[in-house]
Design a protein around this motif. Structure first.
Motif, PDB file in Angstrom:
ATOM      1  N   HIS A 116      -4.368   6.652  11.458  1.00 47.63           N
ATOM      2  CA  HIS A 116      -3.404   5.802  11.292  1.00 47.63           C
ATOM      3  C   HIS A 116      -3.625   5.892   9.910  1.00 47.63           C
ATOM      4  O   HIS A 116      -2.573   6.069   9.032  1.00 47.63           O
ATOM      5  CB  HIS A 116      -4.525   3.907  11.433  1.00 47.63           C
ATOM      6  N   GLU A 151       0.262   6.189   7.181  1.00 46.07           N
ATOM      7  CA  GLU A 151       0.068   5.841   6.301  1.00 46.07           C
ATOM      8  C   GLU A 151      -0.183   6.753   4.195  1.00 46.07           C
ATOM      9  O   GLU A 151       0.847   6.345   4.024  1.00 46.07           O
ATOM     10  CB  GLU A 151      -1.280   4.448   5.414  1.00 46.07           C
ATOM     11  N   GLU A 166      -3.885  -3.376   1.910  1.00 49.30           N
ATOM     12  CA  GLU A 166      -2.672  -3.021   2.142  1.00 49.30           C
ATOM     13  C   GLU A 166      -1.709  -4.029   2.688  1.00 49.30           C
ATOM     14  O   GLU A 166      -0.375  -4.128   2.712  1.00 49.30           O
ATOM     15  CB  GLU A 166      -2.945  -2.134   3.676  1.00 49.30           C
TER      16      GLU A 166
HETATM   17 FE   FE2 Z   1      -4.200   0.538   6.954  1.00 47.38          FE
END
Ligand code: FE2
Ligand code: FE2
Length: 189
Positions: free
Chosen positions: A55, A59, A130
């Motif tokens: 993840h 990102e 985020e």
């Molecule tokens: Fe995240």
């Protein structure tokens, strides 16, 4: 909303579920109860083998593209990238503390509670940042071809806990998640 953004949000929701579970164990600990260390270690095994490995890596690649296209986003991207490194360190510290307790070398509850609370707080605030600041930018600036390039650049791994072919090692954790989902909130803790 693109599939990639939807998946991004869905993964955050999954991580939030695990942070709630982790916090529930810490609360129990705080009240003098007996936390389920095995469960906590399973959560952290997942956190250090999926979010940290896939993840956050994904990102970082998305952030690099955002940074190229939106100069004003640079400080935010740098901050979030730095937080990924912090989360990895905080996670490792919590795993070490849990191992110490399970091995019986340390008995003080603060030994787990301090790094546990720090991890939960840091992860939650990172996701919040985020969700509010970078996801809208990603939705605006990144297109299907960007996501295809990002996917091609990383070695894909199926989500071993929430994915279709979940790993057996997480069977107990999956059971706990299902029970929490069904339990009325007022009497879960
Ligand atoms: Fe995240
Ligand atoms: Fe992140």
């Amino acid at each position: 909303m693109s599939d990639s953004i939807a998946l991004w949000r869905a993964e955050h929701a999954n991580f939030a579920t695990l942070l709630d579970l982790l916090e529930g164990e810490l609360d129990l600990f705080h009240k003098g109860g007996s936390p389920d260390y095995e469960l906590m270690l399973n959560i952290m095994f997942y956190m250090t083998h999926y979010p940290d490995v896939l993840h956050h890596l994904k990102e970082d690649l998305a952030f690099a593209r955002i940074k190229e296209r939106e100069v004003n986003a640079r400080p935010l991207v740098d901050e979030l990238t730095e937080q990924h490194a912090h989360l990895k360190e905080f996670g490792a510290a919590l795993v070490r503390a849990l191992d110490d307790i399970v091995n019986g070398s340390i008995m003080a509850r603060e030994h787990v509670e301090v790094p546990g609370r720090a991890y939960v707080a840091e992860f939650r605030s990172h996701m919040q940042r985020e969700e509010t600041a970078i996801l809208p930018l990603a939705a605006k600036l990144l297109h299907d071809r960007d996501w295809a390039a990002i996917d091609a650049a990383i070695r894909h791994i199926d989500d071993p806990l929430f994915g279709k072919n979940g790993e057996v090692r997480y069977a107990a954790l999956r059971g706990q998640i299902a029970r929490e989902a069904l339990a009325p909130k007022a009497i879960t803790r």
